[in-house]
Design an enzyme around this catalytic site. Structure first.
Site, PDB file in Angstrom:
ATOM      1  N   SER A 138       1.118  -1.444  -0.054  1.00  0.00           N
ATOM      2  CA  SER A 138      -0.117   0.002   0.267  1.00  0.00           C
ATOM      3  C   SER A 138       1.096   1.108  -0.272  1.00  0.00           C
ATOM      4  O   SER A 138       1.792   1.368  -0.969  1.00  0.00           O
ATOM      5  CB  SER A 138      -0.802  -0.442   0.964  1.00  0.00           C
ATOM      6  N   SER A 139       0.528   2.067   1.146  1.00  0.00           N
ATOM      7  CA  SER A 139       1.273   4.059   0.211  1.00  0.00           C
ATOM      8  C   SER A 139       1.025   4.193   2.097  1.00  0.00           C
ATOM      9  O   SER A 139      -0.120   4.380   2.389  1.00  0.00           O
ATOM     10  CB  SER A 139       1.345   4.573  -0.492  1.00  0.00           C
ATOM     11  N   TYR A 152      -5.138   7.480  -6.378  1.00  0.00           N
ATOM     12  CA  TYR A 152      -4.292   6.136  -5.649  1.00  0.00           C
ATOM     13  C   TYR A 152      -4.173   6.429  -4.107  1.00  0.00           C
ATOM     14  O   TYR A 152      -4.334   5.115  -4.108  1.00  0.00           O
ATOM     15  CB  TYR A 152      -3.022   7.650  -6.207  1.00  0.00           C
ATOM     16  N   LYS A 156      -5.462   2.534  -2.350  1.00  0.00           N
ATOM     17  CA  LYS A 156      -4.150   2.878  -1.610  1.00  0.00           C
ATOM     18  C   LYS A 156      -5.017   1.802  -0.176  1.00  0.00           C
ATOM     19  O   LYS A 156      -4.539   1.249   0.974  1.00  0.00           O
ATOM     20  CB  LYS A 156      -2.996   3.937  -1.598  1.00  0.00           C
TER      21      LYS A 156
END
Length: 253
Positions: A138-139, A152, A156
């Site tokens: 993920s982020s 985005y 995530k």
């Protein structure tokens, strides 16, 4: 520490660049056989060649992870050739940040559904492993609001929720499911290197948010991913592991 990965089989999506390439190399360094995919045949060949002397089997395939049927066929084929699967890592991202219909569709097709279809295809195979692990990349953008909020970051966030749900659903089978969320990660050919050249002010402001005074490396993220995927992390499931150098500010209860 012996991560007990020698002789295991890992499958990684997006294994020729940046974090994905580092994950492939880290698994191989631990004695695991690795199957990976990417879209560029030349980069796949270069990666296979670079790892040819590691003493393990490293095999790449040209694949668009947005193609669900192709993903399922690849997973089944790898499990057949390698004699099963032990660790699966969903790493590919469309990296589509701008708030457009095209970016939303790309993130949903590649990042989210690419991960869902990969895990669905992999579960029957890893379920036969003595140390089954599923990991999605993920982020920190999926954990808190930042410049990437939009398609985005939203996707995530969805990945973290999806993997946590998967961990709960599969806990009784022994299959672990976790997420690793990198912070700013600098590598050759990556987003931050491009931004450093083309948007120096944005790069400088982003760099200033890192309390360590630097961005992370792909290797630093890969080391976390491989540990989380290993039998030594046997009690870890349903977690979102940050590898961000204290970039994110929220307290994770």
């Amino acid at each position: 520490m012996d991560l007990q990965l020698n002789g295991k089989t890992a499958l990684v999506t997006g294994g020729t660049r940046g974090i994905g390439r580092a994950i492939v190399e880290a698994f191989a360094a631990e004695g695991a056989n690795v199957a990976f995919c990417a879209r560029d045949a030349a980069e796949i060949t270069a990666t296979e060649t670079a790892l040819a002397g590691t003493g393990v089997k490293v095999e790449g395939a040209v694949l668009d992870v947005g193609d669900g049927d192709a993903v399922a066929a690849w997973v089944d084929a790898v499990a057949g050739r390698f004699g099963g699967l032990d660790a699966v890592v969903s790493n590919v991202s469309a990296l589509a940040i701008d708030d457009s219909a095209e970016s939303w569709e790309a993130c949903l097709r590649v990042d989210l559904m690419g991960t869902v279809r990969l895990m669905q295809a992999a579960v029957p195979h890893v379920g036969r492993s003595e140390s089954p692990s599923l990991v999605a990349i993920s982020s920190v953008s999926g954990r808190e609001v930042d410049f990437a909020s939009g398609p985005y970051a939203t996707v995530k966030s969805a990945l973290i929720a999806y993997m946590a749900g998967l961990a709960f659903q599969l806990a009784g089978t022994g299959i672990r499911a976790n997420t690793v969320s990198p912070g700013n990660t600098y590598h050759d050919g990556g987003v931050w290197q491009s931004m450093e050249r083309n948007s120096p002010e944005m790069f400088a402001s982003s760099m200033a948010l890192n309390p360590t005074g630097r961005m992370g490396s792909a290797q630093e993220v890969a080391d976390v991913v491989v540990f989380v995927s290993s039998p030594r992390a046997s009690r870890m499931t349903g977690a979102n592991v940050l590898a961000d150098g204290a970039l994110s500010r929220g307290i994770q209860f």
